[in-house]
Design a protein around this motif. Sequence first.
Motif, PDB file in Angstrom:
ATOM      1  N   VAL A   1       0.767  -1.135  -0.044  1.00  0.00           N
ATOM      2  CA  VAL A   1       0.251  -0.043  -0.039  1.00  0.00           C
ATOM      3  C   VAL A   1       0.945   1.211  -0.088  1.00  0.00           C
ATOM      4  CG1 VAL A   1      -1.612   1.240   1.302  1.00  0.00           C
ATOM      5  CG2 VAL A   1      -2.017  -1.137   1.001  1.00  0.00           C
ATOM      6  N   LEU A   2       1.884   1.313   0.820  1.00  0.00           N
ATOM      7  CA  LEU A   2       2.701   2.464   0.914  1.00  0.00           C
ATOM      8  C   LEU A   2       3.500   2.814  -0.347  1.00  0.00           C
ATOM      9  CD1 LEU A   2       4.145   2.461   4.375  1.00  0.00           C
ATOM     10  CD2 LEU A   2       2.428   3.816   3.605  1.00  0.00           C
ATOM     11  N   SER A   3       3.937   1.501  -1.215  1.00  0.00           N
ATOM     12  CA  SER A   3       4.643   1.783  -2.569  1.00  0.00           C
ATOM     13  C   SER A   3       3.731   2.279  -3.487  1.00  0.00           C
ATOM     14  CB  SER A   3       5.394   0.608  -3.069  1.00  0.00           C
ATOM     15  OG  SER A   3       4.498  -0.700  -3.159  1.00  0.00           O
ATOM     16  N   GLY A   4       2.317   1.653  -3.272  1.00  0.00           N
ATOM     17  CA  GLY A   4       1.488   2.480  -4.114  1.00  0.00           C
ATOM     18  C   GLY A   4       1.107   3.818  -4.159  1.00  0.00           C
TER      19      GLY A   4
ATOM     20  N   LEU B   1       4.391   9.531   4.658  1.00  0.00           N
ATOM     21  CA  LEU B   1       4.413  10.044   6.098  1.00  0.00           C
ATOM     22  C   LEU B   1       2.931  10.270   6.626  1.00  0.00           C
ATOM     23  CD1 LEU B   1       7.584  12.157   6.688  1.00  0.00           C
ATOM     24  CD2 LEU B   1       7.132   9.911   7.661  1.00  0.00           C
ATOM     25  N   ALA B   2       2.210  10.956   5.497  1.00  0.00           N
ATOM     26  CA  ALA B   2       0.845  11.253   5.887  1.00  0.00           C
ATOM     27  C   ALA B   2      -0.077  10.108   5.928  1.00  0.00           C
ATOM     28  CB  ALA B   2       0.406  12.233   4.808  1.00  0.00           C
ATOM     29  N   THR B   3       0.274   9.000   5.355  1.00  0.00           N
ATOM     30  CA  THR B   3      -0.702   7.931   5.572  1.00  0.00           C
ATOM     31  C   THR B   3      -0.187   6.582   6.279  1.00  0.00           C
ATOM     32  OG1 THR B   3       0.302   7.303   3.327  1.00  0.00           O
ATOM     33  CG2 THR B   3      -1.907   8.554   3.362  1.00  0.00           C
ATOM     34  N   ALA B   4       1.052   6.607   6.566  1.00  0.00           N
ATOM     35  CA  ALA B   4       1.761   5.091   6.809  1.00  0.00           C
ATOM     36  C   ALA B   4       1.408   4.962   8.281  1.00  0.00           C
ATOM     37  CB  ALA B   4       3.120   5.353   6.953  1.00  0.00           C
ATOM     38  N   GLY B   5       0.813   5.741   9.002  1.00  0.00           N
ATOM     39  CA  GLY B   5       0.129   5.586  10.479  1.00  0.00           C
ATOM     40  C   GLY B   5      -0.764   4.419  10.642  1.00  0.00           C
ATOM     41  N   SER B   6      -1.357   4.024   9.586  1.00  0.00           N
ATOM     42  CA  SER B   6      -2.236   3.188   9.578  1.00  0.00           C
ATOM     43  C   SER B   6      -1.701   1.658   9.922  1.00  0.00           C
ATOM     44  CB  SER B   6      -3.392   3.040   8.533  1.00  0.00           C
ATOM     45  OG  SER B   6      -3.903   3.974   8.197  1.00  0.00           O
ATOM     46  N   THR B   7      -0.236   1.600   9.705  1.00  0.00           N
ATOM     47  CA  THR B   7       0.267   0.470   9.524  1.00  0.00           C
ATOM     48  C   THR B   7       1.580   0.500  10.634  1.00  0.00           C
ATOM     49  OG1 THR B   7       1.105  -1.515   8.555  1.00  0.00           O
ATOM     50  CG2 THR B   7       1.608   0.241   7.774  1.00  0.00           C
TER      51      THR B   7
ATOM     52  N   LEU C   1       3.729   6.386  13.701  1.00  0.00           N
ATOM     53  CA  LEU C   1       3.670   7.543  12.925  1.00  0.00           C
ATOM     54  C   LEU C   1       2.242   7.812  13.076  1.00  0.00           C
ATOM     55  CD1 LEU C   1       5.631   6.482   9.591  1.00  0.00           C
ATOM     56  CD2 LEU C   1       6.095   8.255  11.238  1.00  0.00           C
ATOM     57  N   ARG C   2       1.574   7.084  13.795  1.00  0.00           N
ATOM     58  CA  ARG C   2       0.013   7.354  13.920  1.00  0.00           C
ATOM     59  C   ARG C   2      -0.459   9.014  14.333  1.00  0.00           C
ATOM     60  NH1 ARG C   2      -1.685   2.466  17.537  1.00  0.00           N
ATOM     61  NH2 ARG C   2      -1.939   0.911  15.837  1.00  0.00           N
ATOM     62  N   LYS C   3       0.453   9.780  15.096  1.00  0.00           N
ATOM     63  CA  LYS C   3       0.332  11.103  15.245  1.00  0.00           C
ATOM     64  C   LYS C   3       0.599  11.925  14.017  1.00  0.00           C
ATOM     65  CE  LYS C   3      -0.406  11.551  20.276  1.00  0.00           C
ATOM     66  NZ  LYS C   3       0.032  10.082  20.676  1.00  0.00           N
ATOM     67  N   VAL C   4       1.375  11.642  13.135  1.00  0.00           N
ATOM     68  CA  VAL C   4       1.881  12.238  12.024  1.00  0.00           C
ATOM     69  C   VAL C   4       1.154  12.072  10.794  1.00  0.00           C
ATOM     70  CG1 VAL C   4       3.867  12.522  10.674  1.00  0.00           C
ATOM     71  CG2 VAL C   4       4.361  12.057  13.002  1.00  0.00           C
ATOM     72  N   SER C   5       0.478  10.891  10.711  1.00  0.00           N
ATOM     73  CA  SER C   5      -0.523  10.760   9.573  1.00  0.00           C
ATOM     74  C   SER C   5      -1.535  11.038   9.567  1.00  0.00           C
ATOM     75  CB  SER C   5      -0.316   9.136   9.459  1.00  0.00           C
ATOM     76  OG  SER C   5       1.013   8.674   9.090  1.00  0.00           O
ATOM     77  N   VAL C   6      -1.649  12.411   9.089  1.00  0.00           N
ATOM     78  CA  VAL C   6      -2.905  13.186   9.198  1.00  0.00           C
ATOM     79  C   VAL C   6      -4.008  12.772   8.237  1.00  0.00           C
ATOM     80  CG1 VAL C   6      -2.172  15.290  10.443  1.00  0.00           C
ATOM     81  CG2 VAL C   6      -1.959  14.901   7.976  1.00  0.00           C
ATOM     82  N   LEU C   7      -3.533  11.836   7.091  1.00  0.00           N
ATOM     83  CA  LEU C   7      -4.439  11.418   6.322  1.00  0.00           C
ATOM     84  C   LEU C   7      -4.640   9.687   6.369  1.00  0.00           C
ATOM     85  CD1 LEU C   7      -3.061  13.499   3.159  1.00  0.00           C
ATOM     86  CD2 LEU C   7      -4.927  13.901   4.707  1.00  0.00           C
TER      87      LEU C   7
ATOM     88  N   GLY D   1      -3.997  -2.600   4.012  1.00  0.00           N
ATOM     89  CA  GLY D   1      -2.764  -1.966   4.382  1.00  0.00           C
ATOM     90  C   GLY D   1      -2.737  -1.493   5.834  1.00  0.00           C
ATOM     91  N   TRP D   2      -3.809  -1.692   6.547  1.00  0.00           N
ATOM     92  CA  TRP D   2      -3.694  -1.182   7.820  1.00  0.00           C
ATOM     93  C   TRP D   2      -3.345  -2.489   9.045  1.00  0.00           C
ATOM     94  CZ3 TRP D   2      -6.538  -3.333  11.983  1.00  0.00           C
ATOM     95  CH2 TRP D   2      -7.780  -4.051  11.411  1.00  0.00           C
ATOM     96  N   SER D   3      -2.705  -2.421  10.129  1.00  0.00           N
ATOM     97  CA  SER D   3      -2.259  -3.507  11.034  1.00  0.00           C
ATOM     98  C   SER D   3      -2.182  -2.962  12.168  1.00  0.00           C
ATOM     99  CB  SER D   3      -1.228  -4.141  10.195  1.00  0.00           C
ATOM    100  OG  SER D   3      -0.039  -3.405  10.301  1.00  0.00           O
TER     101      SER D   3
END
Lengths: 383, 144
Positions: free
Chosen positions: A68-71, A206-212, A216-222, A288-290
Motif C-alpha cells: 500500500v505504501l509503495s502504491g 508519512l501522511a498515510t503510514a500511521g495506519s500500519t 507514525l500514528r500522530k503524524v499521519s494526518v491522512l 494496508g492497515w495493521s
Amino acid sequence: MRIPSDRDFTSTLRSPAVAARVGVWLGICFGLAFVTGLISHEAYVVHPVIPFPARPTWGYRVTQGLHVLSGTAAIPLLLVKLWTVFPKLFARPPQRLRQLAVDGLERASIAVLVAAAVFQLTTGLLNTTQWYPWGFHFRATHYAVAWVAIGALVLHIAVKLPVIRAALGGDIEDSAQDRPTATIAGPLTRRALVRSALLASGVAVLATAGSTVPALRKVSVLGVRSGGGPAGIPINKSAKAADVVATALSPDYRLVIAYDAHEMSLSRADLERLEQHTVELPIACVEGWSASGHWTGVRVRDLLDLVGAPAGRDLRVESLQPRGPFRATTLPGHFADDPLTLLALRLGGEPLAIDHGYPCRLIAPDRPGVLQTKWVGRLEVIT
Amino acid sequence: MTGTRIALGLLGLAAAAYGALQLLDLGLDNLVATVTWLAGGVLVHDAVVAPLTIALWFVVSRVTGRRLPGAVVVGAVVLGTVTVIAVPVLGRFGARADNPTLLDRNYVLGWAMLATLTVVVTAAVVAASRRGRGGDRGPGPGRR
C-alpha cells in the motif's frame, strides 16, 4: 482554436532527462507493489504453488504495508512523470506508412500502460478507504490489471532503453535529448523538480503510514485508521454489517468441531475451561492497515485433538455470519497445527468485543486479516 | 542491447497478455466495468487534470507577472499531489455508521495542517534565499 502540437510546449523541464529519473523511482515503486501484491495473492489462495509460510508472524503485515505504501508513493511520481511527457500526446504522427505503424503501436502500448497504472493506483487508493464506486470485483480485477500494468511497463522500458540509458548516463541538465522547441528554462532546475517529486512521495507516505506503523500514528494526518477500537485494535467489518449480532450473543451458541463421524459441541464457557494460551499476533488487512494484539484462547491444535484429528489436515473454518465471500475459509494444515494459532476468546485481557468476533475468532500467524475468521461457529477437518 | 530489448519486450508482452486473459475470465460485466475505469482514468488525466494544471500555471504566472521562486513550485508539487491522495479521506466516501474505527480522524483539519506547513516552509525557504542573495549581491539587477 487549433489543437496544440508538441512544439507548443517550451519548458526545458518537460524532458526525457526528468522522465527517466522519475521513471526509475516509479519503476521501483511499481516493482515493489507488484511483488508484494503477488505475495498477498498467494496468501489468499488455499493451495498456492509454494505453501504460504506461517513465519515470520509479521510477514504479511510488512509485505502488505509495503504494498500500500509503495502504491501511495507512486501517485506523486506518476503525476509528475505524466506532466513531463504530456507534450508527446500531441506529437504529429509520422507521414510514412511504416513509421506510422510503429508510432501507432508505441502509442497503443503507452495508452495501455498509462490506463493500467492510473487504474491500479486509483483502485488501490480507494480500496484502502473502503470506497468501492465501481461495478467490477476489486481483488480479482486489481490482480489481473497488475499483470497488464507490469507487462506494459517492462515493454515500455524495452522500447525506451536507449533513451533511458542516454538520459541517465548524461547530466540531468544536459539538453541533448530535448525536443527542439523545449528551450525556455523553468522556475526551478530539473534536479529540483525530480527532488520535489520525491519529496511529495515522502510526504504522502508519512501522511498515510500511521495506519500500519504505530510510531507514525500522530503524524499521519491522512491515515485511514488511527489505531483506535475495542482493546486498541481497529475493525474491518462490524458484527452489525455481518448480521451476526443475535446469533453471536445467543445463550444457545455452541462451537461445533467435526472430524469424520466425530463431532463435538462446546459452549463459550466450555472453551474457557480448556487450557488457555496468550500470543502476540498482528491483524494485518489487505487494505494496508495493521495492529498488534495480545490474544488469549485455546490452541486450534488442542481442539482438533479433542475429536482425534491427525496432524497436517486442512481445516474449514465457518463463521456464524449468514453470507459474504469469507463466511467460510480454509486454514491450511501447517497453520492449524501451529502452536501460535488460537481460537481467541480474549483480546488485551478483555473478553473479545463482538466486533472482534465474540464469542471466538481465529487468530493465526502471518495471514491476511480477512482470513482470520470472526464469530466462529464450526471447525471441520477436511478429509 | 538489441537482444536484451527484444527479450524484455517479449517478457512484457507475455505478462500483459496473461493479465488480459485473467481479465477476460472474470466475465463480460466485469470487463465492461473495468474498461470503463481504465479509459476513464486516462481521460480524467489527459482531458481534465493536465489541462487544468496548465491553465492554473498560466493564470498564476500572469497574476504574479514575473517568474515565481522555485520553492513555490516545489510546494505546489507537494501539496497538489498529496491533495489528490487525500480526496477519498476528505470526502469520507467509505465511512460506515457501524464502524467508528474506519476514517476516524478529522481529515479536513489534517489536510489544513499539512497545507499550512507546506506554505510556511515554502515561504521560509523563499525568504531565506532572498536574504542570501541580498547579502551576496545586493538588491537590484542581480536578482532573477
